[in-house]
Design a protein around this motif. Structure first.
Motif, PDB file in Angstrom:
ATOM      1  N   LEU A 141       0.828  -1.204   0.000  1.00  0.00           N
ATOM      2  CA  LEU A 141       0.000   0.000   0.000  1.00  0.00           C
ATOM      3  C   LEU A 141       0.863   1.254   0.000  1.00  0.00           C
ATOM      4  CD1 LEU A 141      -2.594  -1.016   2.735  1.00  0.00           C
ATOM      5  CD2 LEU A 141      -2.840  -1.206   0.257  1.00  0.00           C
ATOM      6  N   ILE A 142       0.351   2.301  -0.617  1.00  0.00           N
ATOM      7  CA  ILE A 142       0.984   3.616  -0.587  1.00  0.00           C
ATOM      8  C   ILE A 142      -0.054   4.562   0.000  1.00  0.00           C
ATOM      9  CG2 ILE A 142       2.062   5.436  -1.944  1.00  0.00           C
ATOM     10  CD1 ILE A 142       2.551   3.208  -4.109  1.00  0.00           C
ATOM     11  N   VAL A 143       0.291   5.165   1.145  1.00  0.00           N
ATOM     12  CA  VAL A 143      -0.687   5.908   1.930  1.00  0.00           C
ATOM     13  C   VAL A 143      -0.145   7.296   2.281  1.00  0.00           C
ATOM     14  CG1 VAL A 143      -2.036   5.876   4.064  1.00  0.00           C
ATOM     15  CG2 VAL A 143      -1.441   3.731   2.954  1.00  0.00           C
ATOM     16  N   PHE A 144      -1.030   8.263   2.246  1.00  0.00           N
ATOM     17  CA  PHE A 144      -0.751   9.587   2.789  1.00  0.00           C
ATOM     18  C   PHE A 144      -1.534   9.683   4.093  1.00  0.00           C
ATOM     19  CE2 PHE A 144      -0.506  10.150  -1.878  1.00  0.00           C
ATOM     20  CZ  PHE A 144       0.834  10.511  -1.972  1.00  0.00           C
ATOM     21  N   PRO A 145      -0.908   9.396   5.238  1.00  0.00           N
ATOM     22  CA  PRO A 145      -1.657   9.290   6.494  1.00  0.00           C
ATOM     23  C   PRO A 145      -2.220  10.612   7.009  1.00  0.00           C
ATOM     24  CG  PRO A 145       0.677   9.008   6.896  1.00  0.00           C
ATOM     25  CD  PRO A 145       0.502   9.058   5.416  1.00  0.00           C
ATOM     26  N   GLU A 146      -1.853  11.735   6.370  1.00  0.00           N
ATOM     27  CA  GLU A 146      -2.480  12.997   6.747  1.00  0.00           C
ATOM     28  C   GLU A 146      -3.941  13.013   6.304  1.00  0.00           C
ATOM     29  OE1 GLU A 146       0.497  16.549   6.359  1.00  0.00           O
ATOM     30  OE2 GLU A 146       0.994  15.024   4.855  1.00  0.00           O
ATOM     31  N   GLY A 147      -4.273  12.153   5.326  1.00  0.00           N
ATOM     32  CA  GLY A 147      -5.650  12.022   4.889  1.00  0.00           C
ATOM     33  C   GLY A 147      -6.081  13.012   3.831  1.00  0.00           C
ATOM     34  N   ARG A 148      -5.313  14.032   3.619  1.00  0.00           N
ATOM     35  CA  ARG A 148      -5.615  15.021   2.589  1.00  0.00           C
ATOM     36  C   ARG A 148      -4.364  15.846   2.341  1.00  0.00           C
ATOM     37  NH1 ARG A 148      -6.887  20.171   4.886  1.00  0.00           N
ATOM     38  NH2 ARG A 148      -7.099  20.026   7.129  1.00  0.00           N
ATOM     39  N   LEU A 149      -4.441  16.670   1.333  1.00  0.00           N
ATOM     40  CA  LEU A 149      -3.324  17.529   0.977  1.00  0.00           C
ATOM     41  C   LEU A 149      -3.048  18.497   2.118  1.00  0.00           C
ATOM     42  CD1 LEU A 149      -1.455  18.061  -1.443  1.00  0.00           C
ATOM     43  CD2 LEU A 149      -3.101  19.744  -2.225  1.00  0.00           C
ATOM     44  N   GLY A 150      -1.801  18.515   2.591  1.00  0.00           N
ATOM     45  CA  GLY A 150      -1.415  19.428   3.655  1.00  0.00           C
ATOM     46  C   GLY A 150      -1.169  20.832   3.119  1.00  0.00           C
ATOM     47  N   VAL A 151      -0.844  21.720   3.995  1.00  0.00           N
ATOM     48  CA  VAL A 151      -0.535  23.089   3.607  1.00  0.00           C
ATOM     49  C   VAL A 151       0.866  23.102   3.009  1.00  0.00           C
ATOM     50  CG1 VAL A 151      -0.247  25.435   4.443  1.00  0.00           C
ATOM     51  CG2 VAL A 151      -1.989  23.961   5.457  1.00  0.00           C
ATOM     52  N   VAL A 152       0.995  23.642   1.794  1.00  0.00           N
ATOM     53  CA  VAL A 152       2.298  23.688   1.134  1.00  0.00           C
ATOM     54  C   VAL A 152       3.247  24.542   1.961  1.00  0.00           C
ATOM     55  CG1 VAL A 152       3.525  24.390  -0.952  1.00  0.00           C
ATOM     56  CG2 VAL A 152       1.271  23.353  -1.132  1.00  0.00           C
ATOM     57  N   GLY A 153       4.411  23.980   2.271  1.00  0.00           N
ATOM     58  CA  GLY A 153       5.400  24.695   3.065  1.00  0.00           C
ATOM     59  C   GLY A 153       5.054  24.754   4.538  1.00  0.00           C
ATOM     60  N   HIS A 160      -3.596  10.057  10.487  1.00  0.00           N
ATOM     61  CA  HIS A 160      -4.657   9.119  10.842  1.00  0.00           C
ATOM     62  C   HIS A 160      -3.979   7.761  11.027  1.00  0.00           C
ATOM     63  CE1 HIS A 160      -7.918  11.914   9.884  1.00  0.00           C
ATOM     64  NE2 HIS A 160      -7.120  12.335   8.919  1.00  0.00           N
ATOM     65  N   GLY A 161      -4.491   6.960  11.926  1.00  0.00           N
ATOM     66  CA  GLY A 161      -3.812   5.723  12.291  1.00  0.00           C
ATOM     67  C   GLY A 161      -4.144   4.494  11.472  1.00  0.00           C
ATOM     68  N   GLY A 162      -5.040   4.605  10.499  1.00  0.00           N
ATOM     69  CA  GLY A 162      -5.501   3.432   9.765  1.00  0.00           C
ATOM     70  C   GLY A 162      -4.399   2.637   9.078  1.00  0.00           C
ATOM     71  N   ALA A 163      -3.475   3.323   8.416  1.00  0.00           N
ATOM     72  CA  ALA A 163      -2.392   2.627   7.707  1.00  0.00           C
ATOM     73  C   ALA A 163      -1.495   1.878   8.684  1.00  0.00           C
ATOM     74  CB  ALA A 163      -1.564   3.626   6.904  1.00  0.00           C
ATOM     75  N   PHE A 164      -1.244   2.493   9.811  1.00  0.00           N
ATOM     76  CA  PHE A 164      -0.369   1.871  10.808  1.00  0.00           C
ATOM     77  C   PHE A 164      -1.060   0.673  11.454  1.00  0.00           C
ATOM     78  CE2 PHE A 164       0.633   6.384  10.470  1.00  0.00           C
ATOM     79  CZ  PHE A 164       1.951   6.313  10.065  1.00  0.00           C
ATOM     80  N   ALA A 165      -2.353   0.815  11.750  1.00  0.00           N
ATOM     81  CA  ALA A 165      -3.106  -0.303  12.336  1.00  0.00           C
ATOM     82  C   ALA A 165      -3.177  -1.471  11.361  1.00  0.00           C
ATOM     83  CB  ALA A 165      -4.510   0.167  12.724  1.00  0.00           C
ATOM     84  N   ALA A 166      -3.410  -1.174  10.076  1.00  0.00           N
ATOM     85  CA  ALA A 166      -3.479  -2.247   9.072  1.00  0.00           C
ATOM     86  C   ALA A 166      -2.140  -2.957   8.954  1.00  0.00           C
ATOM     87  CB  ALA A 166      -3.898  -1.679   7.715  1.00  0.00           C
ATOM     88  N   ALA A 167      -1.044  -2.208   9.000  1.00  0.00           N
ATOM     89  CA  ALA A 167       0.286  -2.812   8.913  1.00  0.00           C
ATOM     90  C   ALA A 167       0.539  -3.733  10.099  1.00  0.00           C
ATOM     91  CB  ALA A 167       1.358  -1.721   8.837  1.00  0.00           C
ATOM     92  N   VAL A 168       0.184  -3.275  11.280  1.00  0.00           N
ATOM     93  CA  VAL A 168       0.385  -4.100  12.483  1.00  0.00           C
ATOM     94  C   VAL A 168      -0.495  -5.345  12.410  1.00  0.00           C
ATOM     95  CG1 VAL A 168       0.018  -4.170  14.979  1.00  0.00           C
ATOM     96  CG2 VAL A 168       1.147  -2.194  13.938  1.00  0.00           C
ATOM     97  N   THR A 169      -1.751  -5.177  12.050  1.00  0.00           N
ATOM     98  CA  THR A 169      -2.686  -6.310  11.955  1.00  0.00           C
ATOM     99  C   THR A 169      -2.188  -7.361  10.973  1.00  0.00           C
ATOM    100  OG1 THR A 169      -4.556  -4.894  12.501  1.00  0.00           O
ATOM    101  CG2 THR A 169      -5.056  -6.974  11.391  1.00  0.00           C
ATOM    102  N   ALA A 170      -1.656  -6.892   9.829  1.00  0.00           N
ATOM    103  CA  ALA A 170      -1.221  -7.822   8.778  1.00  0.00           C
ATOM    104  C   ALA A 170       0.235  -8.252   8.928  1.00  0.00           C
ATOM    105  CB  ALA A 170      -1.425  -7.170   7.409  1.00  0.00           C
ATOM    106  N   GLY A 171       0.962  -7.663   9.874  1.00  0.00           N
ATOM    107  CA  GLY A 171       2.376  -8.004  10.032  1.00  0.00           C
ATOM    108  C   GLY A 171       3.239  -7.465   8.898  1.00  0.00           C
ATOM    109  N   ALA A 172       2.820  -6.354   8.302  1.00  0.00           N
ATOM    110  CA  ALA A 172       3.563  -5.756   7.180  1.00  0.00           C
ATOM    111  C   ALA A 172       4.522  -4.687   7.696  1.00  0.00           C
ATOM    112  CB  ALA A 172       2.586  -5.136   6.175  1.00  0.00           C
ATOM    113  N   ALA A 173       5.601  -4.514   6.972  1.00  0.00           N
ATOM    114  CA  ALA A 173       6.566  -3.475   7.309  1.00  0.00           C
ATOM    115  C   ALA A 173       6.009  -2.109   6.934  1.00  0.00           C
ATOM    116  CB  ALA A 173       7.875  -3.715   6.572  1.00  0.00           C
ATOM    117  N   ILE A 174       6.448  -1.082   7.647  1.00  0.00           N
ATOM    118  CA  ILE A 174       6.100   0.296   7.334  1.00  0.00           C
ATOM    119  C   ILE A 174       7.357   0.979   6.816  1.00  0.00           C
ATOM    120  CG2 ILE A 174       5.367   2.521   8.281  1.00  0.00           C
ATOM    121  CD1 ILE A 174       3.762   0.918  10.383  1.00  0.00           C
TER     122      ILE A 174
END
Length: 181
Positions: A141-153, A160-174
Motif C-alpha cells: 500500500l501507498i498511503v498519505f496518512p495525513e488524509g488530505r493535501l497538507g498546507v504547502v510549506g 490518521h492511524g488506519g495505515a499503521f493499524a493495518a500494517a500491524v494487523t497484517a504483520g507488514a513493514a512500514i
C-alpha cells in the motif's frame, strides 16, 4: 523576460501532463491485468518527471528496492504531484489508498487504488479490515496518512492511524517516506 520563461515552462509542463494523462487513461482502460496497468502508470509517471525536468533524489534508495513485500509506504502529502512522484519512484506494484470522494475513481481503481470512507465510522472500520486483508494477500500500500493535501510549506497535518493499524494487523513493514520540494 523571467515571467515569460516561467509562463512558457508552465505551459509546457501542463501540456505534457495532459498528453501523458490522456495516454495513461486510454491505456489503463483497455490493458488487461493490474500489474501491467501499474507498470504503465509507473512508466508514464517517470516520463512525465523526465519531460518536465524534475530530477527527484532518493536518499537510501536501497531501502525502497530491497524491501520485502508487502509493505506500507507512508508519505507526507504536500503537492498534487505527490502521487505522480511515488508512482514513478516505487519500483513494485502498490495500491494507493485514497479518500472515497476523490475524482477519477475509475482510472485509479484500474491501477489498483483502494478507496476508503473518512466520514462514516462504520465504513472506516470496514475499510480498515479490507486494507489489512489486502496486505495479508501480498498487496503493498501507498498511503498519505495525513488524509488530505497538507498546507504547502507548512507543518504536517495530524496522521490518521488506519495505515499503521493495518500494517500491524497484517504483520507488514512500514516504510516512511518524506517528500520535500
Amino acid at each position: 523576460r523571467r515571467n515569460l520563461g516561467l509562463w512558457l515552462y508552465n505551459a509546457w509542463a501542463w501540456s505534457v501532463f495532459h498528453v501523458i494523462s490522456a495516454a495513461l487513461w486510454a491505456g489503463v482502460m483497455v490493458w488487461p491485468g493490474k500489474a501491467g496497468r501499474w507498470r504503465m502508470a509507473h512508466g508514464c509517471a517517470r516520463a512525465l518527471l523526465a519531460l518536465v525536468g524534475a530530477t527527484p533524489r532518493i536518499v537510501h534508495a536501497e531501502r525502497l528496492r530491497g524491501q520485502r513485500q508487502p509493505v506500507v509506504v507512508v508519505a507526507n502529502h504536500s503537492s498534487f504531484l505527490d502521487t505522480v512522484l511515488l508512482a514513478a519512484l516505487v519500483p513494485w506494484p502498490g495500491a494507493f489508498v485514497a479518500m472515497r470522494e476523490l475524482g477519477m475513481q475509475r482510472l485509479y481503481a484500474r491501477i489498483g487504488a483502494v478507496f476508503v470512507e473518512r466520514a462514516d465510522v462504520a465504513g472506516s472500520v470496514r475499510d480498515a479490515t479490507r486494507i489489512a486483508e489486502l496486505l495479508r494477500s501480498g498487496t503493498s500500500l501507498i498511503v498519505f496518512p495525513e488524509g488530505r493535501l497538507g498546507v504547502v510549506g507548512g507543518e504536517l497535518l495530524p496522521f490518521h492511524g488506519g495505515a499503521f493499524a493495518a500494517a500491524v494487523t497484517a504483520g507488514a513493514a512500514i516504510l516512511p517516506v518524506t517528500l520535500i520540494g
